[in-house]
Design an enzyme around this catalytic site. Structure first.
Site, PDB file in Angstrom:
ATOM      1  N   ASP A  35      55.422  13.200  29.911  1.00 16.74           N
ATOM      2  CA  ASP A  35      56.185  14.232  29.209  1.00 16.74           C
ATOM      3  C   ASP A  35      57.668  14.075  29.483  1.00 16.74           C
ATOM      4  OD1 ASP A  35      54.059  15.464  28.020  1.00 16.74           O
ATOM      5  OD2 ASP A  35      53.739  16.871  29.674  1.00 16.74           O
ATOM      6  N   LYS A  56      58.633  16.115  24.053  1.00 15.19           N
ATOM      7  CA  LYS A  56      59.820  16.401  23.246  1.00 15.19           C
ATOM      8  C   LYS A  56      61.057  15.946  24.006  1.00 15.19           C
ATOM      9  CE  LYS A  56      57.996  20.692  21.306  1.00 15.19           C
ATOM     10  NZ  LYS A  56      57.086  21.257  22.282  1.00 15.19           N
ATOM     11  N   MET A 168      59.716  28.834  31.767  1.00 18.06           N
ATOM     12  CA  MET A 168      60.144  28.789  30.356  1.00 18.06           C
ATOM     13  C   MET A 168      60.751  30.116  29.905  1.00 18.06           C
ATOM     14  SD  MET A 168      56.831  26.798  28.777  1.00 18.06           S
ATOM     15  CE  MET A 168      55.644  27.758  29.697  1.00 18.06           C
TER      16      MET A 168
HETATM   17  C1  LIG Z   1      56.018  23.650  30.181  1.00 16.06           C
HETATM   18  S1  LIG Z   1      56.298  24.358  31.773  1.00 16.06           S
HETATM   19  C2  LIG Z   1      55.310  23.265  32.731  1.00 16.06           C
HETATM   20  C3  LIG Z   1      55.115  23.734  34.143  1.00 16.06           C
HETATM   21  C4  LIG Z   1      54.483  22.677  35.032  1.00 16.06           C
HETATM   22  N1  LIG Z   1      53.156  22.318  34.570  1.00 16.06           N
HETATM   23  C5  LIG Z   1      54.415  23.137  36.497  1.00 16.06           C
HETATM   24  O1  LIG Z   1      53.306  23.388  37.018  1.00 16.06           O
HETATM   25  O2  LIG Z   1      55.473  23.211  37.129  1.00 16.06           O
HETATM   26  C6  LIG Z   1      57.949  23.845  32.121  1.00 16.06           C
HETATM   27  C7  LIG Z   1      58.722  24.900  32.898  1.00 16.06           C
HETATM   28  O3  LIG Z   1      58.541  24.720  34.305  1.00 16.06           O
HETATM   29  C8  LIG Z   1      59.709  25.090  34.993  1.00 16.06           C
HETATM   30  N2  LIG Z   1      60.218  23.902  35.700  1.00 16.06           N
HETATM   31  C9  LIG Z   1      59.716  22.652  35.654  1.00 16.06           C
HETATM   32  N3  LIG Z   1      60.395  21.818  36.458  1.00 16.06           N
HETATM   33  C10 LIG Z   1      61.358  22.562  37.043  1.00 16.06           C
HETATM   34  C11 LIG Z   1      62.380  22.276  38.000  1.00 16.06           C
HETATM   35  N4  LIG Z   1      62.556  21.046  38.483  1.00 16.06           N
HETATM   36  N5  LIG Z   1      63.204  23.292  38.382  1.00 16.06           N
HETATM   37  C12 LIG Z   1      63.037  24.530  37.905  1.00 16.06           C
HETATM   38  N6  LIG Z   1      62.087  24.861  37.012  1.00 16.06           N
HETATM   39  C13 LIG Z   1      61.254  23.896  36.577  1.00 16.06           C
HETATM   40  C14 LIG Z   1      60.704  25.580  33.950  1.00 16.06           C
HETATM   41  O4  LIG Z   1      60.522  26.973  33.812  1.00 16.06           O
HETATM   42  C15 LIG Z   1      60.219  24.846  32.714  1.00 16.06           C
HETATM   43  O5  LIG Z   1      60.611  25.518  31.529  1.00 16.06           O
END
Ligand SMILES: C[S@@+](CC[C@H](N)C(=O)[O-])C[C@H]1O[C@@H](n2cnc3c(N)ncnc32)[C@H](O)[C@@H]1O
Length: 259
Positions: A35, A56, A168
């Site tokens: 992804d 995306k 998100m």
């Molecule tokens: C589609 S969700 C997927 C979450 C992922 N499966 C997880 O368990 O962390 C993506 C969201 O995770 C959060 N996120 C992912 N990586 C991040 C990071 N390095 N720092 C802060 N928030 C993060 C944000 O809110 C982002 O919009």
């Protein structure tokens, strides 16, 4: 079917936060479907595999969920060892469940390799324990993508009964804040916005629930994790001393706060 699909959690970004099993699967992979949020730094861990982005990216719509299912099934039927690499944990807002169902329906053998989710890792790296004896004994994780998804969960939660973690949720942060305030949360409840956690560019905003809606993002345009609850007050102490304690091993900047 001769091939095999591993639905692998890549963690929040820092390669050191991958599990040993994830590293082993990457080393043996013929094909890695990843992804957009997966860190490019992970590539060197799968030297023999072909890497293919299905997420995306700026200016592209990415692949539809159906197209991803078809790619996974086709590659496995060709006998390939496929790693489906997803940010964080594959089963936390990652649509990993849908992919597992599609693989099961197609008779493709698969496994899930859980990952370190941003929901707990982003707060932890900023010095925020999502639960803390004497402060709060639970946490809820909601998607902030659509009001219809988070409003019923947050309205069902008594004020301060649990730490609220929102993934998100940056675009709708004003709505999120007003739902919590409307539910009776104290306006001065500590709140945080954590962006690019587990990377060198990590930045955070620390403030109060009443300011969350108008908070300026440290990294405009980048995704982030929102945390609301009394535990956020620990960031001031644990964020700073965590960096000091880990010394040379600390990711420079990972605990830096803009406020
Ligand atoms: C589609 S969700 C997927 C979450 C992922 N499966 C997880 O368990 O962390 C993506 C969201 O995770 C959060 N996120 C992912 N990586 C991040 C990071 N390095 N720092 C802060 N928030 C993060 C944000 O809110 C982002 O919009």
């Amino acid at each position: 079917v001769k091939g095999f699909v591993s639905l692998v959690g890549a963690g929040p970004g820092d390669p050191d936060l991958l599990t040993l099993k994830a590293v082993r699967r990457l080393r043996k992979a013929d094909l890695v479907l990843f992804d957009a949020l997966v860190s490019p730094r992970l590539r060197r861990l799968a030297p023999r595999g072909r890497w293919f982005c299905v997420g995306k990216r700026a200016g592209t719509l990415g692949f539809s969920q159906d197209a991803i299912h078809r790619l996974l099934i086709k590659a496995a039927r060709r006998g390939q060892r496929v790693v489906r690499l997803k940010g964080g944990d594959p089963f936390v807002f990652g649509r990993g469940g849908e992919e597992a169902l599609a693989l099961a329906a197609a008779g493709v053998p698969f496994e899930v390799v859980p990952g370190v989710t941003a929901a707990t890792a982003a707060p932890a790296l900023a010095g925020i324990p999502v639960t803390h004896r004497g402060l709060v004994s639970g946490f809820v994780v909601v998607s902030g993508h659509a009001e219809a998804a988070f409003r019923p969960v947050l309205e069902g939660l008594p004020p301060h009964a649990a730490t609220v973690v929102v993934l998100m949720g940056l675009t709708l942060r004003a709505t999120l804040a007003s739902v919590l305030l409307g539910r009776g949360w104290e306006p001065r409840t500590p709140a945080a916005i954590l962006q690019a956690a587990a990377s060198r560019g990590a930045r955070s905003w620390l403030g109060r629930l009443q300011e969350l809606g108008t908070a300026e993002l440290p990294l405009p345009g980048a995704p982030g994790t929102i945390v609301v609850g009394r535990v956020v007050s620990l960031a001031g102490v644990l964020g700073a001393s965590q960096g000091a304690a880990t010394g040379a091993d600390a990711e420079p900047g990972s605990l830096r706060s803009t406020r």
